[in-house]
Design a protein around this motif. Structure first.
Motif, PDB file in Angstrom:
ATOM      1  N   GLU A  20       3.678  62.326  10.494  1.00 48.64           N
ATOM      2  CA  GLU A  20       2.425  63.475  10.526  1.00 48.64           C
ATOM      3  C   GLU A  20       3.819  64.914  11.216  1.00 48.64           C
ATOM      4  N   GLU A  24       4.639  68.554   9.479  1.00 51.25           N
ATOM      5  CA  GLU A  24       4.491  69.479   9.937  1.00 51.25           C
ATOM      6  C   GLU A  24       5.702  70.381  10.376  1.00 51.25           C
ATOM      7  N   ASP A  27       6.330  71.143   5.857  1.00 54.92           N
ATOM      8  CA  ASP A  27       4.788  72.776   6.045  1.00 54.92           C
ATOM      9  C   ASP A  27       6.158  73.659   6.373  1.00 54.92           C
ATOM     10  N   SER A  47       6.934  67.066   2.216  1.00 55.64           N
ATOM     11  CA  SER A  47       5.246  67.630   3.521  1.00 55.64           C
ATOM     12  C   SER A  47       4.479  66.098   2.643  1.00 55.64           C
ATOM     13  N   LYS A  51       2.828  63.504   4.505  1.00 55.08           N
ATOM     14  CA  LYS A  51       1.013  63.293   5.031  1.00 55.08           C
ATOM     15  C   LYS A  51       0.737  61.670   4.509  1.00 55.08           C
ATOM     16  N   LEU A  90      10.896  69.672  13.593  1.00 58.82           N
ATOM     17  CA  LEU A  90       9.865  70.353  14.262  1.00 58.82           C
ATOM     18  C   LEU A  90      10.596  71.665  14.911  1.00 58.82           C
ATOM     19  N   ARG A  94      10.181  75.527  13.895  1.00 58.94           N
ATOM     20  CA  ARG A  94       9.361  76.350  14.472  1.00 58.94           C
ATOM     21  C   ARG A  94       9.589  77.730  14.577  1.00 58.94           C
TER      22      ARG A  94
END
Length: 160
Positions: A20, A24, A27, A47, A51, A90, A94
């Motif tokens: 997960e 993310e 994504d 992604s 998932k 991640l 971000r």
């Protein structure tokens, strides 16, 4: 027996969590590179597959009768390093400030990590138990993500 089943269930939870986090990050990278249709499609595909893997792990935890599964003991320090790598990917995704080269290099490092090696060791297990058999079918049908990333980098003339 309950302890072994709890340990295996914990491993399934860890695997789904790891997938997960990675999904993310991919994504976010797809979104960051949305002006590049090939890069957007590439990270979107990664992604979606992550998932799917997370869902398979959840399925395994719920329906796989884990008390019957002989899992090899993982390299826990290596697994924790992989978790840190996925969290770093991640965090960096971000930020929205990764170049395509950096994003692919970080993704490649993650996909070649100890956890991924452990994951594939599980799939190569000699056991013919229901959930492992199903996992093998799913994972044998797709390229490893590391191979996909290397191929995409080569198409773009990038190095890892």
């Amino acid at each position: 027996m309950k302890e072994a089943a709890d340990d295996i269930a914990r491993r399934f939870r860890w695997c789904s969590h790891f997938e997960e986090i990675t999904a993310e990050a991919y994504d976010l990278l797809a979104e960051q590179f949305s002006d590049d249709p090939e890069a957007w499609r590439f990270f979107s595909t990664l992604s979606l597959e992550e998932k799917d893997h997370a869902n398979v792990m959840r399925f395994g935890r719920v329906y796989g009768r884990p008390e019957k599964m002989p899992f090899p003991s993982p390299d826990w320090p290596g697994i924790y390093r992989t978790i840190q790598m996925s969290e770093e990917l991640l965090k960096r995704a971000r930020s929205g400030r990764l170049s395509l080269q950096e994003a692919l290099s970080l993704a490649l490092g993650l996909e070649e990590s100890t956890a991924e090696a452990y994951y594939f060791d599980l799939m190569r297990s000699e056991e013919d138990l229901g959930i492992l058999k199903r996992l093998r079918e799913i994972f044998s049908a797709e390229e490893t993500h590391a191979e996909m990333i290397r191929e995409f980098m080569a198409q773009r003339g990038l190095t890892g």
